[in-house]
Scaffold this motif. Sequence first.
Motif, PDB file in Angstrom:
ATOM      1  N   LEU A   1      12.475   3.810  -8.425  1.00  0.00           N
ATOM      2  CA  LEU A   1      11.631   3.193  -9.406  1.00  0.00           C
ATOM      3  C   LEU A   1      11.327   3.872 -10.665  1.00  0.00           C
ATOM      4  CD1 LEU A   1       8.854   1.678  -6.869  1.00  0.00           C
ATOM      5  CD2 LEU A   1      10.638   0.565  -8.331  1.00  0.00           C
ATOM      6  N   ASN A   2      11.731   5.039 -10.769  1.00  0.00           N
ATOM      7  CA  ASN A   2      11.621   6.116 -11.796  1.00  0.00           C
ATOM      8  C   ASN A   2      12.522   5.523 -13.072  1.00  0.00           C
ATOM      9  OD1 ASN A   2      11.717   7.860 -13.930  1.00  0.00           O
ATOM     10  ND2 ASN A   2      12.040   9.676 -12.530  1.00  0.00           N
ATOM     11  N   PRO A   3      12.136   4.749 -14.301  1.00  0.00           N
ATOM     12  CA  PRO A   3      12.751   4.286 -15.056  1.00  0.00           C
ATOM     13  C   PRO A   3      13.339   5.468 -15.942  1.00  0.00           C
ATOM     14  CG  PRO A   3      10.466   4.320 -15.822  1.00  0.00           C
ATOM     15  CD  PRO A   3      10.478   4.781 -14.413  1.00  0.00           C
ATOM     16  N   ASN A   4      13.261   6.569 -15.698  1.00  0.00           N
ATOM     17  CA  ASN A   4      13.824   7.792 -16.537  1.00  0.00           C
ATOM     18  C   ASN A   4      14.988   8.317 -16.057  1.00  0.00           C
ATOM     19  OD1 ASN A   4      12.028   7.648 -18.821  1.00  0.00           O
ATOM     20  ND2 ASN A   4      10.532   8.667 -17.387  1.00  0.00           N
ATOM     21  N   ASN A   5      15.181   7.955 -14.418  1.00  0.00           N
ATOM     22  CA  ASN A   5      16.192   8.474 -13.566  1.00  0.00           C
ATOM     23  C   ASN A   5      17.700   7.567 -13.977  1.00  0.00           C
ATOM     24  OD1 ASN A   5      17.912   9.524 -11.765  1.00  0.00           O
ATOM     25  ND2 ASN A   5      17.066   8.278 -10.258  1.00  0.00           N
ATOM     26  N   GLN A   6      18.373   8.303 -14.659  1.00  0.00           N
ATOM     27  CA  GLN A   6      19.766   7.357 -14.692  1.00  0.00           C
ATOM     28  C   GLN A   6      20.958   7.984 -14.109  1.00  0.00           C
ATOM     29  OE1 GLN A   6      20.843   6.344 -18.783  1.00  0.00           O
ATOM     30  NE2 GLN A   6      18.779   5.753 -19.385  1.00  0.00           N
TER      31      GLN A   6
ATOM     32  N   GLU B   1       0.858  -1.191  -0.098  1.00  0.00           N
ATOM     33  CA  GLU B   1       0.142  -0.057   0.032  1.00  0.00           C
ATOM     34  C   GLU B   1       0.918   1.208  -0.145  1.00  0.00           C
ATOM     35  OE1 GLU B   1      -3.503   2.195   2.718  1.00  0.00           O
ATOM     36  OE2 GLU B   1      -2.968  -0.040   3.188  1.00  0.00           O
ATOM     37  N   ASP B   2       1.984   1.341   0.782  1.00  0.00           N
ATOM     38  CA  ASP B   2       2.703   2.485   0.828  1.00  0.00           C
ATOM     39  C   ASP B   2       3.477   2.674  -0.536  1.00  0.00           C
ATOM     40  OD1 ASP B   2       2.170   2.760   3.571  1.00  0.00           O
ATOM     41  OD2 ASP B   2       3.995   1.724   4.271  1.00  0.00           O
ATOM     42  N   LEU B   3       3.756   1.666  -1.342  1.00  0.00           N
ATOM     43  CA  LEU B   3       4.289   1.885  -2.339  1.00  0.00           C
ATOM     44  C   LEU B   3       3.707   2.010  -3.693  1.00  0.00           C
ATOM     45  CD1 LEU B   3       7.058  -1.321  -2.216  1.00  0.00           C
ATOM     46  CD2 LEU B   3       7.373   1.131  -2.292  1.00  0.00           C
TER      47      LEU B   3
ATOM     48  N   CYS C   1      14.241  -2.414  -9.996  1.00  0.00           N
ATOM     49  CA  CYS C   1      12.774  -2.740  -9.183  1.00  0.00           C
ATOM     50  C   CYS C   1      12.879  -2.985  -7.761  1.00  0.00           C
ATOM     51  CB  CYS C   1      12.451  -3.883 -10.003  1.00  0.00           C
ATOM     52  SG  CYS C   1      13.237  -5.460  -9.865  1.00  0.00           S
ATOM     53  N   ILE C   2      11.784  -3.352  -7.266  1.00  0.00           N
ATOM     54  CA  ILE C   2      11.700  -3.772  -5.785  1.00  0.00           C
ATOM     55  C   ILE C   2      11.073  -4.894  -5.731  1.00  0.00           C
ATOM     56  CG2 ILE C   2      10.798  -3.264  -3.510  1.00  0.00           C
ATOM     57  CD1 ILE C   2      10.706  -0.449  -4.126  1.00  0.00           C
ATOM     58  N   VAL C   3      11.755  -5.860  -4.725  1.00  0.00           N
ATOM     59  CA  VAL C   3      11.357  -7.225  -4.532  1.00  0.00           C
ATOM     60  C   VAL C   3      10.729  -7.210  -3.064  1.00  0.00           C
ATOM     61  CG1 VAL C   3      11.513  -9.846  -4.101  1.00  0.00           C
ATOM     62  CG2 VAL C   3      12.802  -8.489  -6.046  1.00  0.00           C
TER      63      VAL C   3
ATOM     64  N   ASP D   1      11.807   5.604   2.651  1.00  0.00           N
ATOM     65  CA  ASP D   1      12.074   7.000   2.411  1.00  0.00           C
ATOM     66  C   ASP D   1      11.574   7.420   0.906  1.00  0.00           C
ATOM     67  OD1 ASP D   1      13.073   9.457   0.902  1.00  0.00           O
ATOM     68  OD2 ASP D   1      14.635   9.464   2.895  1.00  0.00           O
ATOM     69  N   GLU D   2      10.300   7.909   0.800  1.00  0.00           N
ATOM     70  CA  GLU D   2       9.637   8.128  -0.317  1.00  0.00           C
ATOM     71  C   GLU D   2      10.567   8.828  -1.497  1.00  0.00           C
ATOM     72  OE1 GLU D   2       5.383  10.261  -1.925  1.00  0.00           O
ATOM     73  OE2 GLU D   2       6.123  10.536   0.423  1.00  0.00           O
ATOM     74  N   LEU D   3      11.286   9.705  -1.120  1.00  0.00           N
ATOM     75  CA  LEU D   3      12.158  10.443  -2.268  1.00  0.00           C
ATOM     76  C   LEU D   3      13.309   9.315  -2.789  1.00  0.00           C
ATOM     77  CD1 LEU D   3      12.864  13.808  -0.715  1.00  0.00           C
ATOM     78  CD2 LEU D   3      11.258  13.268  -2.330  1.00  0.00           C
ATOM     79  N   ILE D   4      13.601   8.192  -1.913  1.00  0.00           N
ATOM     80  CA  ILE D   4      14.455   7.355  -2.551  1.00  0.00           C
ATOM     81  C   ILE D   4      14.104   6.317  -3.354  1.00  0.00           C
ATOM     82  CG2 ILE D   4      16.114   5.465  -1.808  1.00  0.00           C
ATOM     83  CD1 ILE D   4      17.096   7.259   0.526  1.00  0.00           C
ATOM     84  N   ILE D   5      12.599   5.953  -2.746  1.00  0.00           N
ATOM     85  CA  ILE D   5      11.933   5.029  -3.462  1.00  0.00           C
ATOM     86  C   ILE D   5      11.404   5.481  -4.702  1.00  0.00           C
ATOM     87  CG2 ILE D   5       9.679   3.690  -3.387  1.00  0.00           C
ATOM     88  CD1 ILE D   5      11.770   2.656  -1.752  1.00  0.00           C
ATOM     89  N   ASP D   6      10.914   6.727  -4.901  1.00  0.00           N
ATOM     90  CA  ASP D   6      10.400   7.163  -6.277  1.00  0.00           C
ATOM     91  C   ASP D   6      11.642   7.453  -7.131  1.00  0.00           C
ATOM     92  OD1 ASP D   6       7.863   7.777  -5.013  1.00  0.00           O
ATOM     93  OD2 ASP D   6       8.330  10.102  -4.739  1.00  0.00           O
TER      94      ASP D   6
END
Length: 234
Positions: A183-188, A18-20, A99-101, A175-180
């Motif tokens: 998972l952002n595929p455009n962030n290289q 839910e948090d994710l 990704c996240i497992v 940490d929401e900023l780190i998770i975002d």
Amino acid sequence: MCGRLNIIDDMFVQALMEDLRINNSEEMLFSRFKMPTNDISIVREYNGERFLQTASWWLLQQTTYDGFKPSQFTSFNTRYDKLNQPNSAGYVAFRESRCIVIAKGFGETEKSASSTVYHDFVAENAAIAFGGLFREWHHPRTGESCLSCSIITNPPHPDLVPFHSKASPMILPPDELIIDAWLNPNNQQVDMFDELLKPALRHDFEVQQIDKPSLHNPIGQPSKLTPNDFLAGQ
């Protein structure tokens, strides 16, 4: 490291999904015992939406006549020190398909010349977000597509060394900023993840020695592992 996963359906796993902000949490593949090459659920982001997809827990796949099979090269884990090597299996995935497992716990195996010892770790009052990578494969004859994945491993954590002396899993902080960013595929801009490539367990764990992972018979009484680092629980 981390050669088996415990992905049971409990309130903390549900809360983490839910948090994710996962849109299809009902599709999670639950099992107390997942091992390499098994199908597991990964969390990925696409077009701003987060969802679960099924992936083979073995990053490198080999094309067969009518499908895919795990490569001969061990790849259920991807080492932290290979992520920035251009010719490594995880180099592109680290930049384009993180990704996240999600799991409740994991297992570690410690081998010596005379014995093999197994321990299971279960997060207390929490669920675990492992940092992972995935790759997509397309079959040239059948047109089939499939996903594969791995979990990133970091240097040994001092508190994990008695149970596994070679590596520790990458566990992402809540940490929401780190998770975002993860998972952002455009962030290289992967240099922003340098701190994640250091050992940190982040949760308290119940530790139980077992006879074999498939049987899961306990040996002795469980103990508690409280990580001795400032990142634990953060």
